[in-house]
Design an enzyme around this catalytic site. Sequence first.
Site, mmCIF file in Angstrom:
data_model
loop_
_atom_site.group_PDB
_atom_site.id
_atom_site.type_symbol
_atom_site.label_atom_id
_atom_site.label_comp_id
_atom_site.label_asym_id
_atom_site.label_seq_id
_atom_site.Cartn_x
_atom_site.Cartn_y
_atom_site.Cartn_z
ATOM 1 N N HIS A 55 36.957 40.482 -13.333
ATOM 2 C CA HIS A 55 37.418 40.228 -11.966
ATOM 3 C C HIS A 55 36.229 40.034 -11.025
ATOM 4 C CE1 HIS A 55 39.572 41.885 -8.157
ATOM 5 N NE2 HIS A 55 39.629 40.575 -8.194
ATOM 6 N N GLU A 58 34.721 36.638 -11.491
ATOM 7 C CA GLU A 58 35.507 35.603 -10.807
ATOM 8 C C GLU A 58 35.041 35.445 -9.364
ATOM 9 O OE1 GLU A 58 39.129 35.759 -8.068
ATOM 10 O OE2 GLU A 58 39.691 36.668 -9.993
ATOM 11 N N HIS A 59 34.820 36.563 -8.677
ATOM 12 C CA HIS A 59 34.339 36.516 -7.294
ATOM 13 C C HIS A 59 32.957 35.868 -7.215
ATOM 14 C CE1 HIS A 59 37.053 39.247 -4.819
ATOM 15 N NE2 HIS A 59 37.612 39.264 -6.027
ATOM 16 N N GLU A 136 40.320 45.116 -2.490
ATOM 17 C CA GLU A 136 41.519 44.770 -3.259
ATOM 18 C C GLU A 136 42.100 46.005 -3.933
ATOM 19 O OE1 GLU A 136 41.670 41.312 -5.782
ATOM 20 O OE2 GLU A 136 39.928 40.446 -4.791
#
Length: 324
Positions: A55, A58-59, A136
């Site tokens: 994750h 991805e950022h 998040e």
Amino acid sequence: MRISPNDSNSYRYITLPNKMRLLLISDESAQKSAAALAVQVGHFDDPIERQGLAHFLEHMLFLGTQKYPKEGEFQNFINQHGGSHNAWTGTEHSAFFFDITPSIFEEALDRFSQFFTAPLFNESALDKERQAVESEYKLKVKDDTRRLYQVHKETINPEHPFAKFSVGNLDTLSDANGVSIRDEIVQFHTQHYSADLMTVAVMGPQSLDTLEQWATPRFAKIHNNNLAGKTINIPFVTADQTGTFNHVCPIKELRKLVFSFPMPGMDAHYRSKPLSYFAHLLGYEGKGSFMIALKDKGWIHSLSAGGGVHGSNYREFTIGMQLT
């Protein structure tokens, strides 16, 4: 390729020399051009000591490449030309996508492809994006649906990758032993982001020949580590995780009962869809239905059947009820 007689688009499917799959779609009436790339890498691939790394990666992919090094340049370029962009990380796949004004599509495609051929993973952006991941995580801490999902992870076979913490936070993504997590991100990207695990779709009002001319040389540069065919052989549940009852105290006032039935993966049955048939029978709301019988007893407000978590080697069938 089978195409509906009502579909006026033109299609071309190509496997590039690096084994990447490329689908070209020409729609003469399209108001925008768009591209999406999916890769068979998700949080299941996270190192156990770095949960949330996929994750975080991805950022970081959006924050500068060798050809376009300025942080935030891609986002600004897309926004300035009437487009949008986003990405997500799932269990076994991640996806990246954007749309934009057709006249500038070739340049946007060039910028987009650089994520997968020459990302910089700028050191200056690490802390900011780590905080974004933390935000998040915190956003979902008091979300009952997400809390139930996390309980689910705690109650399946702990050896299965579904049990991993998918989002990540400051604790799991902090630098360790004096070494920046950037080194681990670079290594993860190099090892896992392989061309033969990727599929890209490119669509616009341009001709198929033009789309192919723009896309092929850019995506053919992605390295192939020959990882196609990766599988998961660990069982989703064992005898220790079935026949159990889990009681969860929600934050909001909810009364819900969910039955989950674990099954093997169902991808091989995508043509016949047997679980959709079961869902129709059990979720039927008409006269003589399971739902009406329970409603008449005053036990439930609603009932749904089907869905549930699923992956390459597991599938759950669920029956959920909102209780009185």
